[in-house]
Design an enzyme around this catalytic site. Structure first.
Site, mmCIF file in Angstrom:
data_model
loop_
_atom_site.group_PDB
_atom_site.id
_atom_site.type_symbol
_atom_site.label_atom_id
_atom_site.label_comp_id
_atom_site.label_asym_id
_atom_site.label_seq_id
_atom_site.Cartn_x
_atom_site.Cartn_y
_atom_site.Cartn_z
ATOM 1 N N LYS A 166 24.165 20.544 77.628
ATOM 2 C CA LYS A 166 23.918 20.515 76.182
ATOM 3 C C LYS A 166 23.128 19.240 75.852
ATOM 4 O O LYS A 166 23.258 18.269 76.569
ATOM 5 C CB LYS A 166 25.236 20.511 75.400
ATOM 6 N N HIS A 285 24.858 35.881 82.778
ATOM 7 C CA HIS A 285 25.354 35.603 81.434
ATOM 8 C C HIS A 285 25.277 36.886 80.619
ATOM 9 O O HIS A 285 24.382 37.698 80.813
ATOM 10 C CB HIS A 285 24.527 34.499 80.759
#
Length: 466
Positions: A166, A285
């Site tokens: 992140k 994902h």
């Protein structure tokens, strides 16, 4: 409604056959059907069966040119849903010959392609599929599977640890690589590209691949452990996706990544085949899954999307946490986790499993837990999911007050403490907090993490209940 009834009468005559005996080669589907007012459940179920197999809305003369009885998918059982008004589970059996071998795309196009916009239905949800061994055997499945992955990474007897880098968007490639290195040297097994990191103007894919691989090798040399970074090769075309996977293989990294729903099953299966042929692990994902699976009465349940992924191919897949910020009701989540990992899963309606599933030794998929989890969740995660899972802490690593590497140390210490306590026979569900507190007394990094997150809880009722 009169018009609707007139049309659907035919379906019931031909496609509702309660005396049908299912064959071991049939693909079986369980649909949650909500008919429009005035449409009987048998007619609605028969309409679903017809429209997703050989039928159309009227009788056509070309029906006489084939054996409809051989190819039609009958609706063979209907039962009301307990506690719901006007909802039914309709069971449909599809003959194997209706499907192309080894093509998840074709299977879904047939079973869920057209029928969800049907006027006679207020809503429709595909709850489960039974994939017969004869069809399973036409798929390669996961590139490597759980055991081969452990052997490649030399990591046994514990869950694997991951972390999503992140901020998910905006870092330059070099700063991104720095974040990867800090996390990997701190003690985790994997770092991850966020699912929306592909190849944007602020960070082109080739630069990211190069800096991330450099970080990975540096961390490996320092720690003596094998490391991985999920390099997201998802792209605008299948050819570009394979090009990125080829570059990853040339760098010598162990794993690449794909967004299988937005990328599509055809692309995903191509990538899975490439990964097996070239020794790459494949992390999957599930971006976009909630669009399809979140509504209780319409769409496709995630357990079906999970089965389809195991057939199409992937070594890891994100699959809900039971704790944390994202959806997941415990028994139902564990049901599809078993469908991903195990070889043979018995029918168990209490866990949402409508059919017994035999994967005939197809490799398993590691379920990935991510989304709002931190060190205090570690005992629960270890207890609920066991060794064969990947625990992915994004903010739960990078949010550590001392930085990425200490955040990673805190997670690794917490995990090792939980695994050791479990192996000593302690009850993680009851003694979890105490185990973490004790480990924190000799790990300042864990102690700091415990201070930051001690009060965080995500308290919302799960929407997916039986």
């Amino acid at each position: 409604n009169v018009g609707l009834k007139a049309v659907f009468k035919d379906y019931k005559l031909t496609y509702y056959t309660p005396d049908y005996e299912t064959k071991v080669t049939d693909i079986l589907a369980a649909f949650r059907v909500t008919p429009q007012p005035g449409v009987p459940p048998e007619e609605a179920g028969a309409a679903v069966a017809x429209e997703s197999s050989t039928g159309t809305w009227t009788t056509v003369w070309t029906d006489g040119l084939t054996s409809l009885d051989r190819y039609k998918g009958p609706c063979y059982h209907i039962e009301p849903v307990a506690g719901e008004e006007n909802q039914f589970i309709a069971y449909v059996a599809y003959p194997l010959d209706l499907f192309e071998e080894g093509x998840v795309t074709n299977m879904f196009t047939s079973i869920v392609g057209n029928v969800f916009g049907f006027k006679a239905l207020r809503a429709l949800r595909l709850e489960d599929l039974r994939i017969p061994p004869a069809y399973v055997k036409t798929f390669q499945g996961p590139p490597h599977g759980i055991q081969v992955e452990r052997d490649k990474l030399n990591k046994y007897g514990r869950p694997l640890l991951g972390c999503t880098i992140k901020p998910k968007l905006g870092l330059s490639a070099k700063n991104y690589g720095r974040a990867v290195y800090e996390c990997l040297r701190g003690g985790l097994d994997f770092t991850k590209d966020d699912e929306n990191v592909n190849s944007q103007p602020f960070m082109r894919w080739r630069d990211r691949f190069l800096f991330x691989x450099e970080a990975l090798y540096k961390a490996q040399a320092e720690t003596g452990e094998i490391k991985g970074h999920y390099l997201n090769x998802t792209a605008g075309t299948s050819e570009e996706m394979i090009k990125r996977a080829v570059f990853a293989r040339e760098l010598g990294v162990p794993i690449v990544m794909h967004d299988y729903l937005t990328g599509g099953f055809t692309s995903n299966t191509s990538l899975a085949h490439y990964c097996r042929d070239n020794g790459l692990l494949l992390h999957i994902h599930r971006a976009m899954h909630a669009v399809i699976d979140r509504q209780k009465n319409h769409g496709i349940h995630f357990r079906v999307l999970a089965k389809x992924l195991r057939m199409s191919g992937g070594d890891h897949i994100h699959s809900g946490t039971v704790v944390g910020k994202l959806e997941g009701e415990r028994e139902i989540t564990l049901g599809f986790v078993d469908l991903l990992r195990d070889d043979f899963i018995e029918k168990d309606r209490s866990r949402g499993i409508y059919f017994t599933q035999d994967w005939v030794s197809m490799p398993g998929v590691l379920p990935v837990r991510s989304g709002g989890i931190h060190v205090w969740h570690m005992p629960a995660l270890t207890e609920i999911f066991g060794d064969d899972s990947v625990l992915q802490f994004g903010g739960g690593t990078l949010g550590h007050p001392w930085g990425n590497a200490p955040g990673r140390v805190a997670n690794r210490v917490a995990l090792e403490a939980c695994v050791q306590a479990r192996n000593e026979g302690r009850d993680l569900a009851r003694e979890g907090n105490e185990i973490i507190r004790k480990a924190a007394t000799w790990s300042p990094e864990l102690s700091a993490a415990c201070e930051v997150w001690k009060e965080i809880k995500f308290e919302f009722a799960a929407m997916d209940t039986l």
